[in-house]
Scaffold this motif. Structure first.
Motif, PDB file in Angstrom:
ATOM      1  N   GLN A  42      31.731 -47.115  20.044  1.00  0.00           N
ATOM      2  CA  GLN A  42      32.612 -48.185  20.502  1.00  0.00           C
ATOM      3  C   GLN A  42      33.188 -48.953  19.311  1.00  0.00           C
ATOM      4  N   LEU A  43      32.361 -49.153  18.282  1.00  0.00           N
ATOM      5  CA  LEU A  43      32.825 -49.862  17.094  1.00  0.00           C
ATOM      6  C   LEU A  43      33.926 -49.066  16.387  1.00  0.00           C
ATOM      7  N   LYS A  44      33.785 -47.751  16.365  1.00  0.00           N
ATOM      8  CA  LYS A  44      34.820 -46.903  15.762  1.00  0.00           C
ATOM      9  C   LYS A  44      36.139 -47.026  16.525  1.00  0.00           C
ATOM     10  N   LEU A  45      36.052 -47.036  17.850  1.00  0.00           N
ATOM     11  CA  LEU A  45      37.264 -47.185  18.655  1.00  0.00           C
ATOM     12  C   LEU A  45      37.908 -48.550  18.417  1.00  0.00           C
ATOM     13  N   CYS A  46      37.071 -49.570  18.269  1.00  0.00           N
ATOM     14  CA  CYS A  46      37.593 -50.908  17.972  1.00  0.00           C
ATOM     15  C   CYS A  46      38.314 -50.919  16.628  1.00  0.00           C
ATOM     16  N   LEU A  47      37.765 -50.201  15.662  1.00  0.00           N
ATOM     17  CA  LEU A  47      38.385 -50.163  14.339  1.00  0.00           C
ATOM     18  C   LEU A  47      39.741 -49.460  14.393  1.00  0.00           C
ATOM     19  N   CYS A  48      39.847 -48.414  15.196  1.00  0.00           N
ATOM     20  CA  CYS A  48      41.146 -47.746  15.376  1.00  0.00           C
ATOM     21  C   CYS A  48      42.183 -48.738  15.901  1.00  0.00           C
ATOM     22  N   ILE A  74      36.535 -58.482  22.946  1.00  0.00           N
ATOM     23  CA  ILE A  74      36.063 -57.185  23.422  1.00  0.00           C
ATOM     24  C   ILE A  74      36.010 -57.201  24.945  1.00  0.00           C
ATOM     25  N   ARG A  75      36.551 -56.141  25.546  1.00  0.00           N
ATOM     26  CA  ARG A  75      36.493 -55.983  26.996  1.00  0.00           C
ATOM     27  C   ARG A  75      36.164 -54.532  27.313  1.00  0.00           C
ATOM     28  N   ASP A  76      35.117 -54.317  28.090  1.00  0.00           N
ATOM     29  CA  ASP A  76      34.683 -52.964  28.461  1.00  0.00           C
ATOM     30  C   ASP A  76      34.466 -52.093  27.226  1.00  0.00           C
ATOM     31  N   GLY A  77      33.892 -52.692  26.183  1.00  0.00           N
ATOM     32  CA  GLY A  77      33.565 -51.940  24.981  1.00  0.00           C
ATOM     33  C   GLY A  77      34.741 -51.622  24.086  1.00  0.00           C
ATOM     34  N   LYS A  78      35.901 -52.206  24.361  1.00  0.00           N
ATOM     35  CA  LYS A  78      37.098 -51.929  23.568  1.00  0.00           C
ATOM     36  C   LYS A  78      37.689 -53.232  23.035  1.00  0.00           C
ATOM     37  N   LEU A  79      38.367 -53.138  21.900  1.00  0.00           N
ATOM     38  CA  LEU A  79      39.087 -54.287  21.369  1.00  0.00           C
ATOM     39  C   LEU A  79      40.284 -54.562  22.268  1.00  0.00           C
ATOM     40  N   SER A  80      40.338 -55.772  22.823  1.00  0.00           N
ATOM     41  CA  SER A  80      41.377 -56.068  23.810  1.00  0.00           C
ATOM     42  C   SER A  80      42.355 -57.141  23.361  1.00  0.00           C
TER      43      SER A  80
END
Length: 318
Positions: free
Chosen positions: A118-124, A214-220
């Motif tokens: 999830q952190l990797k997706l947030c970084l993207c 963060i919402r549902d494990g994603k950067l929102s």
């Protein structure tokens, strides 16, 4: 957040905020104070709107610019950002401007427990956000009313002064054991780096673990744009050093683009300064979670070994 003056110039109570909102906008059925920083006191109104009231004259002078820039960015930034549809004006009851917008969904990153994936997706998503923001070059940002940073974080002498002052405060208050040798090593590395000023652009200038939603494990979303101004992109890169493991940094480059290594490594001294600043903020606001995460950020930075190249001014990660 460029200072640590936590005392209010105005006693901004929920009752005062309610009066200001009702006089200029709509009926308030419920109002709850949900936060404060160096620049603003924040209220949740009718469980739907966030209202931010300036704490001091310096912040009030920046409010119009913040509102204008946010309006311009609505169709540029893919993440959610505040849209200040309510822009309050000074009155005899409250002498500063204030703003209101629909509450963005999500919780602050430091209140979230994310997996590595999830952190990797947030970084993207974060890299894409900064690419969009930094596409607004200085000339265009000027037409929006943005100005050059008053506290220029590319000037290492200023950064060193602030870092030394805040490390001393942390030690005197016994908040955290700070390794002075490590701090001086980081200063020595950063002092040899000259940041070129031919790439200035619009920067958020206050990115940290409180301002990424963060919402549902994603950067929102990205909040708290009080310090938005014009500077080198490196002032925003510091957030990557402070939050994301170094093993993930290549992900950032993939989505943002290539960054000069000198510039990238300069972000580390800014991340160190921010982590110490957040220790003080967490301590003074009695926010145990914020303090814990700030200390963790410092410890992560400390574990990264650096050496000076004998042929260039950049530091190399080993």
């Amino acid at each position: 957040m460029n200072d640590l003056t936590w005392q209010l110039d105005q006693n901004i109570t929920a009752e005062l905020a309610k009066t200001c909102i009702q006089e200029q906008f709509f009926k308030v059925h419920e109002i709850v104070r949900v936060g404060q920083g160096a620049d603003n006191v924040v209220f949740l109104v009718n469980q739907k709107f966030i209202f931010r009231f300036s704490r001091h004259q310096e912040m009030d002078a920046l409010r119009e610019t913040e509102n204008t820039v946010l309006a311009k960015l609505q169709n540029i930034i893919s993440l959610q950002i505040p849209d200040p549809i309510y822009q309050g004006i000074p009155t005899q009851k409250f002498p500063f401007h204030f703003q209101g917008y629909e509450k963005l969904p999500g919780v602050a990153l430091y209140e979230s427990d994310l997996t590595d994936e999830q952190l990797k997706l947030c970084l993207c998503s974060f890299a894409q956000f900064l690419k969009e923001l930094h596409s607004i070059k200085a000339d265009q940002a000027c037409t929006w009313g943005a100005q050059q940073s008053a506290y220029d974080k590319t000037k290492i002498d200023l950064v060193i002064q602030v870092l030394h002052e805040r490390v001393t405060k942390v030690q005197n208050l016994k908040i955290c054991e700070i390794d002075r040798n490590f701090v001086e090593q980081e200063i020595a590395v950063a002092s040899k780096i000259v940041i070129p000023r031919n790439n200035d652009c619009l920067v958020h200038n206050d990115l940290d673990i409180r301002h990424l939603l963060i919402r549902d494990g994603k950067l929102s979303g990205i909040i708290d744009w009080s310090d938005v101004d014009i500077n080198h992109p490196v002032v925003d890169f510091a957030c990557v050093w402070a939050i994301f493991p170094i093993s993930m940094h290549d992900i950032f480059f993939k989505f943002y683009g290539n960054i000069d290594q000198n510039v990238w490594n300069y972000g580390r001294i800014l991340a160190l300064t921010r982590s110490v600043t957040l220790m003080l903020a967490g301590h003074q606001m009695k926010d145990a979670k914020l303090l814990q995460v700030a200390i963790k950020s410092y410890e992560i930075l400390k574990r990264r070994k650096t050496i000076l190249s004998s042929t260039c001014a950049c530091s190399c990660i080993i």
